[in-house]
Scaffold this motif. Structure first.
Motif, PDB file in Angstrom:
ATOM      1  N   LEU A 201       0.823  -1.205   0.000  1.00  0.00           N
ATOM      2  CA  LEU A 201       0.000   0.000   0.000  1.00  0.00           C
ATOM      3  C   LEU A 201       0.859   1.259   0.000  1.00  0.00           C
ATOM      4  CD1 LEU A 201      -2.950  -0.750   2.462  1.00  0.00           C
ATOM      5  CD2 LEU A 201      -3.023  -0.691  -0.032  1.00  0.00           C
ATOM      6  N   ALA A 202       2.116   1.150   0.450  1.00  0.00           N
ATOM      7  CA  ALA A 202       3.000   2.311   0.513  1.00  0.00           C
ATOM      8  C   ALA A 202       4.236   2.152  -0.355  1.00  0.00           C
ATOM      9  CB  ALA A 202       3.427   2.566   1.957  1.00  0.00           C
ATOM     10  N   CYS A 203       4.916   1.022  -0.256  1.00  0.00           N
ATOM     11  CA  CYS A 203       6.234   0.845  -0.884  1.00  0.00           C
ATOM     12  C   CYS A 203       6.114   0.143  -2.236  1.00  0.00           C
ATOM     13  CB  CYS A 203       7.128   0.026   0.049  1.00  0.00           C
ATOM     14  SG  CYS A 203       8.730  -0.409  -0.645  1.00  0.00           S
ATOM     15  N   PRO A 204       6.732   0.676  -3.286  1.00  0.00           N
ATOM     16  CA  PRO A 204       6.632   0.033  -4.598  1.00  0.00           C
ATOM     17  C   PRO A 204       7.080  -1.422  -4.631  1.00  0.00           C
ATOM     18  CG  PRO A 204       7.511   2.249  -4.848  1.00  0.00           C
ATOM     19  CD  PRO A 204       7.440   1.976  -3.365  1.00  0.00           C
ATOM     20  N   ASN A 205       8.125  -1.775  -3.868  1.00  0.00           N
ATOM     21  CA  ASN A 205       8.561  -3.173  -3.895  1.00  0.00           C
ATOM     22  C   ASN A 205       7.993  -3.992  -2.744  1.00  0.00           C
ATOM     23  OD1 ASN A 205      10.230  -2.973  -1.596  1.00  0.00           O
ATOM     24  ND2 ASN A 205      12.061  -2.539  -2.797  1.00  0.00           N
ATOM     25  N   GLY A 206       7.135  -3.381  -1.951  1.00  0.00           N
ATOM     26  CA  GLY A 206       6.359  -4.106  -0.957  1.00  0.00           C
ATOM     27  C   GLY A 206       7.066  -4.451   0.325  1.00  0.00           C
ATOM     28  N   GLY A 207       8.321  -4.008   0.490  1.00  0.00           N
ATOM     29  CA  GLY A 207       9.054  -4.461   1.663  1.00  0.00           C
ATOM     30  C   GLY A 207       9.820  -3.411   2.432  1.00  0.00           C
ATOM     31  N   PHE A 208       9.789  -2.142   1.995  1.00  0.00           N
ATOM     32  CA  PHE A 208      10.666  -1.140   2.600  1.00  0.00           C
ATOM     33  C   PHE A 208      12.086  -1.700   2.693  1.00  0.00           C
ATOM     34  CE2 PHE A 208       6.599   0.415   4.518  1.00  0.00           C
ATOM     35  CZ  PHE A 208       6.618   1.686   3.956  1.00  0.00           C
ATOM     36  N   TYR A 209      12.547  -2.279   1.588  1.00  0.00           N
ATOM     37  CA  TYR A 209      13.827  -2.976   1.591  1.00  0.00           C
ATOM     38  C   TYR A 209      14.572  -2.672   0.299  1.00  0.00           C
ATOM     39  CZ  TYR A 209      17.200  -6.793   2.175  1.00  0.00           C
ATOM     40  OH  TYR A 209      18.350  -7.523   2.316  1.00  0.00           O
TER      41      TYR A 209
ATOM     42  N   ARG B 258      13.728   5.500   2.690  1.00  0.00           N
ATOM     43  CA  ARG B 258      13.334   6.560   1.764  1.00  0.00           C
ATOM     44  C   ARG B 258      11.807   6.672   1.720  1.00  0.00           C
ATOM     45  NH1 ARG B 258      16.764   3.048  -0.925  1.00  0.00           N
ATOM     46  NH2 ARG B 258      18.918   3.762  -1.086  1.00  0.00           N
ATOM     47  N   ARG B 259      11.307   7.876   1.521  1.00  0.00           N
ATOM     48  CA  ARG B 259       9.868   8.049   1.408  1.00  0.00           C
ATOM     49  C   ARG B 259       9.407   7.501   0.061  1.00  0.00           C
ATOM     50  NH1 ARG B 259       5.914  10.277   4.043  1.00  0.00           N
ATOM     51  NH2 ARG B 259       4.034  10.941   2.911  1.00  0.00           N
ATOM     52  N   PRO B 260       8.410   6.605   0.062  1.00  0.00           N
ATOM     53  CA  PRO B 260       7.931   6.028  -1.198  1.00  0.00           C
ATOM     54  C   PRO B 260       7.524   7.101  -2.212  1.00  0.00           C
ATOM     55  CG  PRO B 260       7.022   4.833   0.652  1.00  0.00           C
ATOM     56  CD  PRO B 260       7.724   6.025   1.225  1.00  0.00           C
TER      57      PRO B 260
ATOM     58  N   MET C  90      12.579   7.516  -6.148  1.00  0.00           N
ATOM     59  CA  MET C  90      12.460   7.470  -7.601  1.00  0.00           C
ATOM     60  C   MET C  90      13.817   7.376  -8.290  1.00  0.00           C
ATOM     61  SD  MET C  90       9.132   7.757  -8.397  1.00  0.00           S
ATOM     62  CE  MET C  90       8.779   8.747  -9.844  1.00  0.00           C
ATOM     63  N   SER C  91      14.851   7.890  -7.644  1.00  0.00           N
ATOM     64  CA  SER C  91      16.172   7.899  -8.276  1.00  0.00           C
ATOM     65  C   SER C  91      17.037   6.721  -7.854  1.00  0.00           C
ATOM     66  CB  SER C  91      16.897   9.207  -7.941  1.00  0.00           C
ATOM     67  OG  SER C  91      17.100   9.327  -6.536  1.00  0.00           O
ATOM     68  N   THR C  92      16.488   5.792  -7.071  1.00  0.00           N
ATOM     69  CA  THR C  92      17.251   4.648  -6.573  1.00  0.00           C
ATOM     70  C   THR C  92      16.717   3.352  -7.154  1.00  0.00           C
ATOM     71  OG1 THR C  92      17.692   5.781  -4.466  1.00  0.00           O
ATOM     72  CG2 THR C  92      17.983   3.389  -4.513  1.00  0.00           C
TER      73      THR C  92
ATOM     74  N   ARG D  16       7.334  -1.077 -11.134  1.00  0.00           N
ATOM     75  CA  ARG D  16       6.747  -1.012  -9.792  1.00  0.00           C
ATOM     76  C   ARG D  16       6.304   0.420  -9.464  1.00  0.00           C
ATOM     77  NH1 ARG D  16       7.492  -5.618  -6.719  1.00  0.00           N
ATOM     78  NH2 ARG D  16       9.106  -7.086  -7.407  1.00  0.00           N
ATOM     79  N   VAL D  17       7.090   1.389  -9.868  1.00  0.00           N
ATOM     80  CA  VAL D  17       6.711   2.784  -9.640  1.00  0.00           C
ATOM     81  C   VAL D  17       5.417   3.108 -10.387  1.00  0.00           C
ATOM     82  CG1 VAL D  17       7.358   5.172 -10.175  1.00  0.00           C
ATOM     83  CG2 VAL D  17       9.016   3.641  -9.082  1.00  0.00           C
ATOM     84  N   ALA D  18       5.328   2.636 -11.643  1.00  0.00           N
ATOM     85  CA  ALA D  18       4.106   2.863 -12.417  1.00  0.00           C
ATOM     86  C   ALA D  18       2.900   2.236 -11.728  1.00  0.00           C
ATOM     87  CB  ALA D  18       4.277   2.293 -13.830  1.00  0.00           C
TER      88      ALA D  18
END
Length: 409
Positions: free
Chosen positions: A136-144, A154-156, A162-164, A177-179
């Protein structure tokens, strides 16, 4: 007020392919046993035979998982917005009475896609969404950060995010994932339009709270774990196996365990498979890699275990395997950053270590037989507290869904 009698469970898969599916299956079968009509909706098949035979009405689109679909363009498109799944879910809901029906959604990241959002929040049915990870927050789902192998702060969708390239596969995958995240937060309306959200651990809630809508009602629903409370205690003090159960992936910490076991001079056994098999064998040639085994064989290995080692490197939401091990009296060694530490009191029913480099020392603490015996007895004595029984879990789900309906009414 009309009484709730139908629950639609919406999730990615109708086959047993991980912890989220296991929870959804246990819940579906348990609710049927309680006398409810349960409709299990999932895009991905094939349908699990036990689920199909349980009295649950299964609607499965038999689409491939987005990670397994050989047509990558189709997979990418469906992963961002699965039009067919959303249409089919709306059709499933259409003949149902919204006064007597509730939706419980479990996952969307592998098949349902952000297209779930408008159906979940705009189809006129009371709904509950359970967070099993952090999508719901992190593009890769794990804050990892899979590249640096460390927890990401980093803030999602912020500039640093976006640059990492933090993705385990490629920069292109991170872009996809960002899309998907943009689609989720934008036309998907999640999580901002959710009014009822369930979380599975305090660790998960702490990570997710900044990204949840202020007006949402939060419900703590423990995952169901099938622990036989009458099963005898595993005499862990008589065993020599330090056991790892799970995928052999970087974020699971399996390689950390292999290296630490080599340093500590303990017997390491791995149940599972994955891309790190060769690295694990190279790091610890004495380690035993048994691959994936049946549930009965897992129980046999637990009966031979001195400890379960759970070295996962990310914010695991609430790992079922640690519940199962502690429930039969097997002490657990866990990192303080995963929700597994919520079950373990350091030095009492297991060991909590505070940095990756400390794992070898944690293994060494269990050389003493008296220490292991005391931890095993303490773990076994607390077995009713690690997670909810399937019956308790289902009763809690119904309690929350009835609350959701009453508030809506």
């Amino acid at each position: 007020m009309a009484q709730l009698d139908t629950i639609v469970i919406a999730t990615d898969s109708a086959r047993l392919n991980g912890g989220t599916a296991k929870v959804a299956f246990i819940e579906a079968k348990g609710l049927v046993a309680m006398g409810y009509r349960v409709i299990f909706f999932a895009p991905t098949g094939p349908v699990d035979p036990d689920l199909a035979a349980s009295g649950v009405e299964v609607i499965c689109l038999n689409e491939p998982d987005v990670l397994d679909d050989p047509n990558r363009l189709r997979a990418m498109r469906r992963g961002i917005w699965n039009v067919g799944a959303a249409r089919a879910l709306r059709a499933t809901l259409a003949p149902l009475d919204p006064v007597r029906t509730a939706i419980h959604a479990h996952s969307f990241s592998r098949a349902l896609s952000p297209a779930l959002g408008p159906v979940l929040t705009g189809a006129g049915f009371p709904s509950l969404f359970t967070m099993h990870e952090y999508f719901l927050a992190c593009p890769n789902g794990g804050f990892y950060d899979y590249r640096k192998e460390e927890i990401c702060t980093r803030r999602p969708l912020g500039p640093r995010c976006m640059s990492t390239n933090c993705d385990a596969r490629s920069g292109l995958q991170k872009g996809w994932r960002v899309a998907r995240q943009v689609a989720l937060w934008g036309p998907g309306g999640l999580p901002r339009k959710l009014r009822h959200i369930a979380y599975i651990s305090e660790t998960q809630l702490a990570a997710m709270r900044p990204y949840l809508p202020a007006g949402a009602q939060l419900h703590h629903i423990l995952n169901p774990v099938e622990i036989d409370l009458n099963a005898p205690r595993v005499a862990a003090e008589n065993n020599d196996v330090f056991l790892f159960i799970g995928r052999l992936m970087p974020e699971k910490g399996a390689l950390d365990f292999a290296r630490a076991a080599k340093v500590a001079g303990v017997r390491a056994v791995f149940l599972g498979s994955g891309p790190q098999e060769a690295e694990i064998r190279a790091a610890n040639p004495e380690a035993e890699l048994a691959g994936w085994v049946s549930p009965a064989e897992v129980a046999q290995w637990l009966a031979r275990a001195r400890a379960l080692v759970f070295p996962s490197l990310w914010y695991e939401g609430y790992p079922l395997v640690t519940c199962e091990a502690l429930g039969v009296g097997v002490p657990c060694i866990v990192g303080k950053w995963s929700a597994a530490h919520e079950m373990v009191e350091d030095g009492v029913n297991g060991i909590v270590y505070d940095r990756r480099e400390a794992l070898a020392g944690a293994l060494g603490r269990l050389r003493d037989t008296a220490t292991v015996a005391a931890m095993s007895r303490a773990a076994y004595a607390r077995r009713v507290h690690y997670a909810a029984s399937p019956e308790t879990h289902c009763a809690h789900v119904i309690e929350v869904l009835e609350e959701v309906i009453s508030i809506r009414g």
